[in-house]
Scaffold this motif. Sequence first.
Motif, PDB file in Angstrom:
ATOM      1  N   ASN A 490      29.871 -25.531 -15.884  1.00  0.00           N
ATOM      2  CA  ASN A 490      29.246 -26.578 -16.699  1.00  0.00           C
ATOM      3  C   ASN A 490      30.295 -27.454 -17.401  1.00  0.00           C
ATOM      4  OD1 ASN A 490      26.963 -27.960 -17.524  1.00  0.00           O
ATOM      5  ND2 ASN A 490      26.706 -26.754 -19.402  1.00  0.00           N
ATOM      6  N   LEU A 491      31.389 -27.710 -16.670  1.00  0.00           N
ATOM      7  CA  LEU A 491      32.474 -28.527 -17.229  1.00  0.00           C
ATOM      8  C   LEU A 491      32.353 -29.965 -16.747  1.00  0.00           C
ATOM      9  CD1 LEU A 491      35.473 -26.157 -16.362  1.00  0.00           C
ATOM     10  CD2 LEU A 491      34.222 -26.291 -18.531  1.00  0.00           C
ATOM     11  N   ASN A 492      33.045 -30.858 -17.436  1.00  0.00           N
ATOM     12  CA  ASN A 492      33.323 -32.163 -16.852  1.00  0.00           C
ATOM     13  C   ASN A 492      34.689 -32.028 -16.185  1.00  0.00           C
ATOM     14  OD1 ASN A 492      33.845 -34.763 -16.121  1.00  0.00           O
ATOM     15  ND2 ASN A 492      34.257 -35.484 -18.211  1.00  0.00           N
ATOM     16  N   SER A 493      34.691 -31.948 -14.856  1.00  0.00           N
ATOM     17  CA  SER A 493      35.948 -31.729 -14.124  1.00  0.00           C
ATOM     18  C   SER A 493      36.720 -33.026 -13.905  1.00  0.00           C
ATOM     19  CB  SER A 493      35.639 -31.116 -12.748  1.00  0.00           C
ATOM     20  OG  SER A 493      34.936 -29.910 -12.893  1.00  0.00           O
ATOM     21  N   PHE A 494      36.247 -34.136 -14.464  1.00  0.00           N
ATOM     22  CA  PHE A 494      36.805 -35.413 -14.040  1.00  0.00           C
ATOM     23  C   PHE A 494      37.494 -36.214 -15.138  1.00  0.00           C
ATOM     24  CE2 PHE A 494      33.459 -34.064 -11.150  1.00  0.00           C
ATOM     25  CZ  PHE A 494      34.203 -33.975  -9.983  1.00  0.00           C
ATOM     26  N   ASP A 495      37.732 -35.582 -16.294  1.00  0.00           N
ATOM     27  CA  ASP A 495      38.624 -36.234 -17.259  1.00  0.00           C
ATOM     28  C   ASP A 495      39.804 -35.296 -17.509  1.00  0.00           C
ATOM     29  OD1 ASP A 495      37.595 -34.257 -18.864  1.00  0.00           O
ATOM     30  OD2 ASP A 495      36.797 -35.576 -20.411  1.00  0.00           O
ATOM     31  N   GLN A 496      40.741 -35.675 -18.372  1.00  0.00           N
ATOM     32  CA  GLN A 496      41.954 -34.882 -18.584  1.00  0.00           C
ATOM     33  C   GLN A 496      42.536 -35.163 -19.969  1.00  0.00           C
ATOM     34  OE1 GLN A 496      41.750 -36.980 -15.610  1.00  0.00           O
ATOM     35  NE2 GLN A 496      42.247 -38.638 -17.008  1.00  0.00           N
ATOM     36  N   GLU A 497      41.690 -34.952 -20.987  1.00  0.00           N
ATOM     37  CA  GLU A 497      42.134 -35.249 -22.354  1.00  0.00           C
ATOM     38  C   GLU A 497      43.344 -34.405 -22.757  1.00  0.00           C
ATOM     39  OE1 GLU A 497      41.240 -37.709 -24.260  1.00  0.00           O
ATOM     40  OE2 GLU A 497      39.798 -38.386 -22.779  1.00  0.00           O
ATOM     41  N   GLY A 498      43.483 -33.226 -22.120  1.00  0.00           N
ATOM     42  CA  GLY A 498      44.566 -32.311 -22.484  1.00  0.00           C
ATOM     43  C   GLY A 498      45.965 -32.841 -22.217  1.00  0.00           C
ATOM     44  N   VAL A 499      46.082 -33.954 -21.490  1.00  0.00           N
ATOM     45  CA  VAL A 499      47.429 -34.479 -21.239  1.00  0.00           C
ATOM     46  C   VAL A 499      47.826 -35.532 -22.286  1.00  0.00           C
ATOM     47  CG1 VAL A 499      47.225 -34.052 -18.759  1.00  0.00           C
ATOM     48  CG2 VAL A 499      46.659 -36.311 -19.662  1.00  0.00           C
ATOM     49  N   GLN A 500      46.888 -35.889 -23.184  1.00  0.00           N
ATOM     50  CA  GLN A 500      47.152 -37.022 -24.083  1.00  0.00           C
ATOM     51  C   GLN A 500      48.118 -36.710 -25.229  1.00  0.00           C
ATOM     52  OE1 GLN A 500      46.486 -39.926 -23.265  1.00  0.00           O
ATOM     53  NE2 GLN A 500      45.116 -39.399 -21.585  1.00  0.00           N
TER      54      GLN A 500
END
Length: 527
Positions: A490-500
Amino acid sequence: MATWKNLDTLASYSKLAELKGHVDIADAMAGEKGAERVKKYSTPMAAGLAYNYAAKQIDETVLDALAKLADEAELIEKFQELYNGAVINTGEKRMVLHHLARKQQGDAVVVDGVDKREFYVAQQKKAADFANKVHAGEITNENGEKFTSVVQIGIGGSDLGPRALYIALENWAKANNTFKMEAKFISNVDPDDAAAVLASVDLAHSLFIVVSKSGTTLETLTNEAFVKNALVKAGLNPSKHMLAVTSETSPLAKSEDYLTAIFMDDYIGGRYSSVSGVGGAILSLAFGPEVFAQILEGAAAEDTLATNKNILENPDMLDALIGVYERNVQGYPATAVLPYSQALSRFPAHLQQCDMESNGKSVNRFGEPVDYVTGPVIFGEPGTNGQHSFYQLLHQGTDIVPLQFIGFKKSQLGVDVDIENSTSQQKLCANVAAQIVAFACGKKDENLNKDFKGGRPSSIIIGEELTPASLGALLAHFENKIMFQGFLWNLNSFDQEGVQLGKVLAKRVLAHDTDGALKVYSDLLDI
Ligand SMILES: O=P(O)(O)OC[C@H]1O[C@](O)(CO)[C@@H](O)[C@@H]1O
């Protein structure tokens, strides 16, 4: 519309969780029983590949529980919504359309009057026409001489996938007379990367593709400036040597400094962009547009298999479900990707980004914390090299790490030698067969230092030969596996906030706006 629920709220997941340790793989894979499993637990993939999962901890009971989980989690309905243009990327409020770059799987997706499939095809054609003109000598350097090499400047998804695919097909293209131009890649902002690549090419006869979807990535813009500087120093006009692959809204799109610009959009995430102009431009230049088209066909055929509701006929969904069983029920922390193919030497690196940037999340698609583990650590190396490196831990370490082997019956170049009654290709294949059984069955020894417990699960994807079509199928298989796992978690696999956060702090360091530990580290590193 499918309903999105956390994994641990699904009744079928509670049933699956009761099956922890249900199959003793060492026992199941022994003797004739094992032989029957290897024949039985295999499902066809696209382009002649097959996914064999005999050495996984499954049996009819586990498979039945996985099928129920797939149904309750509405995996196929969610995939249909995705390729029909639903806003699946909830974090960035975007559609997720990389499948459209290879085939129209469902309904037409129209945004602001533009049919997205038509847009992607038009950009592929633009890249193909450009490549054909370069090959024909219609686009040349300022002296009218042909370009002989091409260098991609990009990082993350604008580097890893295209680089892995280029390396995967370099020998195949040479053996099949479709090799057109040597390709190189500059990604790291480490100046030694750009300097070494520039020193290895003939600048006057080189094209440079600046690839950045956002057009704002520090590393890529820095390396572009590095290359421009080198071209100017060599008395060359950068605008006659460079093209861009970017989105229409990026700062790069507004520049006049390129021979051409090939566009993508925000609906194709960087790590899924090898099938857009991000991979299309360099692969068409290196091997010809026809080879790139074959990659897309292989990927499209695999995507079509991924629409099948029957988990036994859907290798991508089955692989995803088994992976979730291993991660959440068995509690395994990592997955190793082990291609017995030198051509796939950078494929694990691509999958590291694709998988870990997609599913390395602790909140669900609605931003709420989840109470279960999500994406595993992904790593890998080609066999047999890995055997002489980290396999010790895989065989006898305290953690069990599920393994994903990939192997081909034939080599790409067909150049081989017969030593002690076997060819090198046979030795390579013998090793992967041996490893599967060694990991599964182990070997008892009174000396515990020499004892192999076994019980270490693996799967293998087997193909005839690594070709553009089978490579496309392989790429799509893992992308779809990651997508289905994201749906299950149940994730959103299409963003990547963790790299910001790291990017923001690095900017502060460069602006000398630091205090505390950041200041001391900056001083230690002489910044
Ligand atoms: O293509 P761009 O916009 O330069 O981004 C490069 C990479 O940076 C990331 O955003 C992560 O920093 C990746 O997701 C992406 O593939």
